[in-house]
Design a protein around this motif. Structure first.
Motif, PDB file in Angstrom:
ATOM      1  N   PHE A  42     -50.114  -7.227 -50.448  1.00 44.07           N
ATOM      2  CA  PHE A  42     -51.432  -7.086 -51.055  1.00 44.07           C
ATOM      3  C   PHE A  42     -51.325  -6.879 -52.555  1.00 44.07           C
ATOM      4  O   PHE A  42     -50.333  -6.347 -53.048  1.00 44.07           O
ATOM      5  N   THR A  43     -52.404  -7.234 -53.270  1.00 42.05           N
ATOM      6  CA  THR A  43     -52.559  -6.818 -54.655  1.00 42.05           C
ATOM      7  C   THR A  43     -52.950  -5.342 -54.645  1.00 42.05           C
ATOM      8  O   THR A  43     -53.281  -4.788 -53.596  1.00 42.05           O
ATOM      9  N   GLN A  44     -52.938  -4.718 -55.812  1.00 37.36           N
ATOM     10  CA  GLN A  44     -53.241  -3.285 -55.881  1.00 37.36           C
ATOM     11  C   GLN A  44     -54.639  -2.959 -55.363  1.00 37.36           C
ATOM     12  O   GLN A  44     -54.844  -1.926 -54.740  1.00 37.36           O
ATOM     13  N   ASP A  45     -55.603  -3.844 -55.578  1.00 43.73           N
ATOM     14  CA  ASP A  45     -56.963  -3.586 -55.083  1.00 43.73           C
ATOM     15  C   ASP A  45     -57.171  -4.030 -53.636  1.00 43.73           C
ATOM     16  O   ASP A  45     -58.259  -3.924 -53.094  1.00 43.73           O
ATOM     17  N   ALA A  46     -56.123  -4.544 -52.995  1.00 45.81           N
ATOM     18  CA  ALA A  46     -56.130  -4.967 -51.576  1.00 45.81           C
ATOM     19  C   ALA A  46     -57.113  -6.099 -51.291  1.00 45.81           C
ATOM     20  O   ALA A  46     -57.532  -6.283 -50.157  1.00 45.81           O
ATOM     21  N   GLN A  47     -57.482  -6.872 -52.310  1.00 46.30           N
ATOM     22  CA  GLN A  47     -58.423  -7.959 -52.081  1.00 46.30           C
ATOM     23  C   GLN A  47     -57.755  -9.327 -52.041  1.00 46.30           C
ATOM     24  O   GLN A  47     -58.363 -10.298 -51.629  1.00 46.30           O
ATOM     25  N   ARG A  48     -56.526  -9.419 -52.484  1.00 46.11           N
ATOM     26  CA  ARG A  48     -55.726 -10.632 -52.291  1.00 46.11           C
ATOM     27  C   ARG A  48     -54.568 -10.249 -51.384  1.00 46.11           C
ATOM     28  O   ARG A  48     -54.015  -9.161 -51.498  1.00 46.11           O
ATOM     29  N   TYR A  49     -54.217 -11.149 -50.498  1.00 47.59           N
ATOM     30  CA  TYR A  49     -53.131 -10.857 -49.570  1.00 47.59           C
ATOM     31  C   TYR A  49     -52.358 -12.136 -49.286  1.00 47.59           C
ATOM     32  O   TYR A  49     -52.811 -13.253 -49.534  1.00 47.59           O
ATOM     33  N   GLY A  50     -51.192 -11.947 -48.757  1.00 46.08           N
ATOM     34  CA  GLY A  50     -50.383 -13.040 -48.238  1.00 46.08           C
ATOM     35  C   GLY A  50     -49.648 -12.520 -47.028  1.00 46.08           C
ATOM     36  O   GLY A  50     -49.301 -11.335 -46.971  1.00 46.08           O
ATOM     37  N   TYR A  51     -49.440 -13.369 -46.050  1.00 49.52           N
ATOM     38  CA  TYR A  51     -48.704 -12.927 -44.874  1.00 49.52           C
ATOM     39  C   TYR A  51     -47.720 -14.002 -44.448  1.00 49.52           C
ATOM     40  O   TYR A  51     -47.907 -15.188 -44.725  1.00 49.52           O
TER      41      TYR A  51
ATOM     42  N   GLY B  94     -61.431  -4.986 -45.676  1.00 52.16           N
ATOM     43  CA  GLY B  94     -62.718  -4.388 -45.979  1.00 52.16           C
ATOM     44  C   GLY B  94     -62.923  -4.335 -47.479  1.00 52.16           C
ATOM     45  O   GLY B  94     -62.162  -4.929 -48.242  1.00 52.16           O
ATOM     46  N   ASN B  95     -63.952  -3.588 -47.913  1.00 48.74           N
ATOM     47  CA  ASN B  95     -64.274  -3.509 -49.331  1.00 48.74           C
ATOM     48  C   ASN B  95     -63.126  -2.954 -50.167  1.00 48.74           C
ATOM     49  O   ASN B  95     -62.857  -3.451 -51.251  1.00 48.74           O
ATOM     50  N   GLN B  96     -62.475  -1.906 -49.696  1.00 46.71           N
ATOM     51  CA  GLN B  96     -61.381  -1.289 -50.440  1.00 46.71           C
ATOM     52  C   GLN B  96     -60.217  -0.894 -49.538  1.00 46.71           C
ATOM     53  O   GLN B  96     -59.516   0.069 -49.835  1.00 46.71           O
ATOM     54  N   GLY B  97     -60.003  -1.617 -48.466  1.00 44.98           N
ATOM     55  CA  GLY B  97     -58.921  -1.258 -47.557  1.00 44.98           C
ATOM     56  C   GLY B  97     -58.619  -2.376 -46.579  1.00 44.98           C
ATOM     57  O   GLY B  97     -59.221  -3.440 -46.628  1.00 44.98           O
TER      58      GLY B  97
ATOM     59  N   GLY C 257     -51.065 -15.114 -60.427  1.00 44.20           N
ATOM     60  CA  GLY C 257     -50.177 -14.417 -61.346  1.00 44.20           C
ATOM     61  C   GLY C 257     -50.196 -12.909 -61.179  1.00 44.20           C
ATOM     62  O   GLY C 257     -49.584 -12.189 -61.949  1.00 44.20           O
ATOM     63  N   ARG C 258     -50.907 -12.414 -60.175  1.00 36.77           N
ATOM     64  CA  ARG C 258     -50.986 -10.974 -59.940  1.00 36.77           C
ATOM     65  C   ARG C 258     -49.788 -10.504 -59.139  1.00 36.77           C
ATOM     66  O   ARG C 258     -49.224 -11.240 -58.345  1.00 36.77           O
ATOM     67  N   THR C 259     -49.420  -9.260 -59.344  1.00 36.43           N
ATOM     68  CA  THR C 259     -48.306  -8.663 -58.622  1.00 36.43           C
ATOM     69  C   THR C 259     -48.761  -8.226 -57.238  1.00 36.43           C
ATOM     70  O   THR C 259     -49.831  -7.631 -57.081  1.00 36.43           O
ATOM     71  N   CYS C 260     -47.935  -8.539 -56.249  1.00 39.63           N
ATOM     72  CA  CYS C 260     -48.231  -8.152 -54.868  1.00 39.63           C
ATOM     73  C   CYS C 260     -47.065  -7.347 -54.312  1.00 39.63           C
ATOM     74  O   CYS C 260     -45.922  -7.549 -54.701  1.00 39.63           O
ATOM     75  N   GLN C 261     -47.386  -6.472 -53.388  1.00 36.03           N
ATOM     76  CA  GLN C 261     -46.376  -5.632 -52.767  1.00 36.03           C
ATOM     77  C   GLN C 261     -46.546  -5.670 -51.254  1.00 36.03           C
ATOM     78  O   GLN C 261     -47.670  -5.597 -50.748  1.00 36.03           O
TER      79      GLN C 261
END
Length: 126
Positions: A34-43, A83-86, A63-67
């Protein structure tokens, strides 16, 4: 004596002992980044480097950092809810709907507006 030695070596090779195998048993893995705001993801799943793969898909084009925040190695069904923030990830060894309910429950414990966005099944095939 030579014939007996050849037979033993052949039997060991057929049984997978004493030699290398072209297919190694590697546990199935799943990862979600996820990105820090959890709105972009990859699996990614059933891959050798699932964390790196998930992080690449997450940051692709932005170009955003994901973890990687979720990593598992069990065969079965997975569902990702955002969700909105999770977020939440649910797992079930045999039931996709049960995994979805778990993902939604986990997500709803953190935030509002949860919805299922992805589902996959790991089978250990690489």
């Amino acid at each position: 004596m030579f014939f007996r030695s050849c037979c033993v070596v052949t039997l060991l090779a057929l049984a997978g002992c004493g030699g290398s195998s072209s297919q190694l048993e590697v546990p199935p893995e799943s990862a979600v980044a996820f990105t820090q705001d959890a709105q972009r993801y990859g699996y990614c799943y059933d891959s050798i480097d699932v964390s790196g793969c998930a992080e690449r898909y997450c940051s692709e084009g932005s170009g955003r950092t994901c973890q990687t925040l979720f990593l598992a190695d069990q065969e079965g069904y997975y569902v990702l809810a955002l969700g909105n923030q999770g977020w939440g990830v649910g797992f079930s060894a045999s039931d996709r709907d049960h995994a979805g309910k778990r993902a939604m429950h986990q997500c709803e414990q953190q935030t509002e507006g949860c919805r299922e966005v992805e589902s996959w099944q790991t089978d250990g095939v690489k």
